[in-house]
Design a protein around this motif. Sequence first.
Motif: not given
Length: 68
Positions: A49-63
Motif C-alpha cells: 500500500g505504501r508503495g502504491a501511494r508513493k507511485v500515485g504521488e509521483a504520478i501526481e507530481d509529474l502531472g
Amino acid sequence: MWNKDEFEGKAEQVKGKAKQAAGDLTNDEDLIAEGEADEAAGKVQDTVGRGARKVGEAIEDLGKKIKR
C-alpha cells in the motif's frame, strides 16, 4: 494519507499481535504461529500500500510539472 492496503495492513498487524499475546497467555503455540503469520501478512500488505501511494504521488507530481 493512508490508502486501503495500508489501513488493512496495519489492522492485520494489530490482529496478529493480539493473537500472539493471547497465545502467550494460554501457552497455545498454534495461536502464536497464527498471530505471527497474520502480522507478517499485514506488514506485506502495508508495504504494498505504501508503495502504491508513493507511485500515485509521483504520478501526481509529474502531472503538475507537465501542466506548468
